[in-house]
Design an enzyme around this catalytic site. Structure first.
Site, short mmCIF file in Angstrom:
data_model
loop_
_atom_site.label_atom_id
_atom_site.label_comp_id
_atom_site.label_asym_id
_atom_site.label_seq_id
_atom_site.Cartn_x
_atom_site.Cartn_y
_atom_site.Cartn_z
N GLY A 29 -8.02 -8.89 0.52
CA GLY A 29 -6.90 -9.20 1.44
C GLY A 29 -6.22 -10.49 1.17
O GLY A 29 -5.11 -10.57 1.04
N GLY A 38 -12.75 -3.83 1.47
CA GLY A 38 -14.12 -3.47 1.36
C GLY A 38 -14.67 -2.72 0.23
O GLY A 38 -15.56 -2.90 -0.21
N ARG A 50 0.70 -1.28 -0.03
CA ARG A 50 0.11 0.04 0.14
C ARG A 50 0.77 1.29 0.05
O ARG A 50 0.57 2.22 -0.48
CB ARG A 50 -1.01 0.07 1.12
CG ARG A 50 -2.03 -0.91 1.24
CD ARG A 50 -3.34 -0.74 2.21
NE ARG A 50 -4.23 -1.57 1.74
CZ ARG A 50 -5.19 -1.80 2.54
NH1 ARG A 50 -5.42 -1.18 3.94
NH2 ARG A 50 -6.58 -2.32 2.11
N LYS A 107 -17.42 -17.43 3.49
CA LYS A 107 -18.77 -17.20 3.78
C LYS A 107 -19.53 -16.86 2.35
O LYS A 107 -19.29 -15.70 1.65
CB LYS A 107 -19.16 -16.23 4.91
CG LYS A 107 -18.78 -16.83 6.13
CD LYS A 107 -19.23 -15.89 7.06
CE LYS A 107 -19.21 -16.38 8.62
NZ LYS A 107 -19.63 -15.50 9.72
#
Length: 396
Positions: free
Chosen positions: A352, A375, A36, A197
């Site tokens: 991630g 996100g 980053r 999930k």
């Protein structure tokens, strides 16, 4: 797009407030992953060339409007200075009149990094007065933090109401890449999606199933697909009460003529630390868990990749942290990388764990674009409008 590469934008002598995402992992005061930080360097170098006065604004962690010693940006300022081979002055303290005074004394082509913006109470609440205070720090605001752009916070959304605002180089590249893979698609296009999930990714699947030719489901999500269609998956991670979600995906795949692929063979073990054994999907025992995809599934995925012109990848194929269960993820990455290199296909990866896997196998530069956003990346794929992107677009 309103960005700083516009040749008409005069930056010499201007104070530029540059919002970036430097929320990097730090252990015992040492930064353990720097991608980053590295991604913002092109924007900083352009601002230095244009003789701007650069004020860097970022955050780390969730201090909830309080000063937390272990969440200081000071180690990051030192790392950035090392990467740039130039001085980065670190301003320690909350943003106040003293901060404004110090920015007014900056020289052209100098860099100041402010302390964690989330130490200030008004940041996460998008307080109007705090947004106005931020705007007084500079003449121009630049957002180069795509990974924060799904948050309606003061430093990414509120500030744009009070100061001329632009996109940085990194965020512009990110938006263009995601727009190309979701709206300007060169077909056939394939989505490879994993994660623990299926409930957290159902909106992504339902948004992209209308546009994509193939969706390959791996990881814990694949276990949920298999377990809710009658197959025995032992003690594998699985959302047991998700039959309605699986049904929704399968019905939409028929409706929009999108092929859904799940593993046909897997690598199992009785624990996360085991050696692993390859089995067909119908052969799993009650005391075994699925931890990777098998050889037949890898071949199936490779053939799909090779017949595609665009690839979007989000989520590893298994528990790649254990070398015994990393082969599926590694083979997917190598197939996408090779296809990108040989045939110049458009390949995008993000999330991630996906980025962690790409870094582990040293393939960060082998895809067309790798997103370090979390996100924001997922919400964009769901088809949502990101507050910070909308703010700059509307306030041009």
């Amino acid at each position: 797009m309103n960005n700083i590469s516009d040749q008409k934008l005069a930056l010499k002598g201007k104070k530029v407030l540059l919002r970036v995402d430097l929320n990097v992992p730090i252990k015992d005061g040492t930064i353990t992953e720097t991608s980053r930080i590295e991604k913002i360097i092109p924007t900083i170098k352009l601002l230095l060339e244009k003789k701007a006065k650069i004020i860097i604004l970022s955050h780390i962690g969730r201090p909830n409007g309080k000063i937390v010693k272990g969440m200081s940006l000071e180690p990051i300022s030192k790392k950035l200075a090392s990467l740039l081979s130039t001085e980065v002055f670190f301003h320690n303290g909350l943003i106040n009149e003293n901060t404004i005074s110090k920015t007014n004394k900056m020289q052209n082509s100098s860099i100041m990094m402010l302390e964690n913006v989330r130490f200030n109470e008004g940041e996460e609440t998008n307080d109007r007065e705090f947004s106005k205070k931020l705007s007084k720090l500079a003449d121009i605001y630049i957002n180069d933090a795509f990974s924060c752009s799904h948050r309606a916070h003061a430093s990414v959304e509120g500030i744009t109401k009070f100061i001329p605002s632009y996109f940085g180089l990194q965020i512009t590249q990110e938006i263009k890449a995601l727009k190309k893979i979701t709206s300007e698609i060169k077909k056939p296009v394939t989505l490879i999606i994993g994660g623990s999930k299926i409930s957290t990714k159902i909106n992504i699947i339902n948004n992209l199933i209308k546009k994509f030719n193939n969706i390959i489901i791996v990881g814990g999500m694949a276990n949920t697909m298999l377990g809710n269609t009658g197959l025995k998956i032992g003690k594998s991670i699985c959302e047991r009460n998700s039959a309605h979600l699986v049904k929704e995906i399968l019905e939409n795949s028929k409706k929009y003529n999108c092929k859904i692929t799940c593993p046909i063979d897997v690598v199992v073990s009785k624990s996360l630390h085991g050696d692993g054994k390859e089995k067909n999907i119908e052969e799993i025992n009650d005391d075994e868990m699925i931890l990777d995809i098998g050889t037949k599934t890898i071949d199936l995925i490779r053939r799909t990749i090779n017949s595609s012109n665009s690839i979007l990848w989000n989520g590893p194929a298994g528990y790649f942290e254990n070398p015994n269960f990393q082969n599926g993820t590694k083979q997917i990455l190598e197939s996408i990388s090779q296809k990108t290199k040989n045939d110049k296909i458009f390949s995008v990866a993000g999330g991630g764990e996906t980025v962690a896997a790409i870094n582990k196998f040293n393939e960060i530069n082998s895809l067309t674009f790798v997103s370090t956003a979390g996100g924001a990346f997922l919400e964009y794929l769901e088809g949502k409008t990101l507050p910070a992107i909308k703010a700059i677009t509307q306030n041009v």
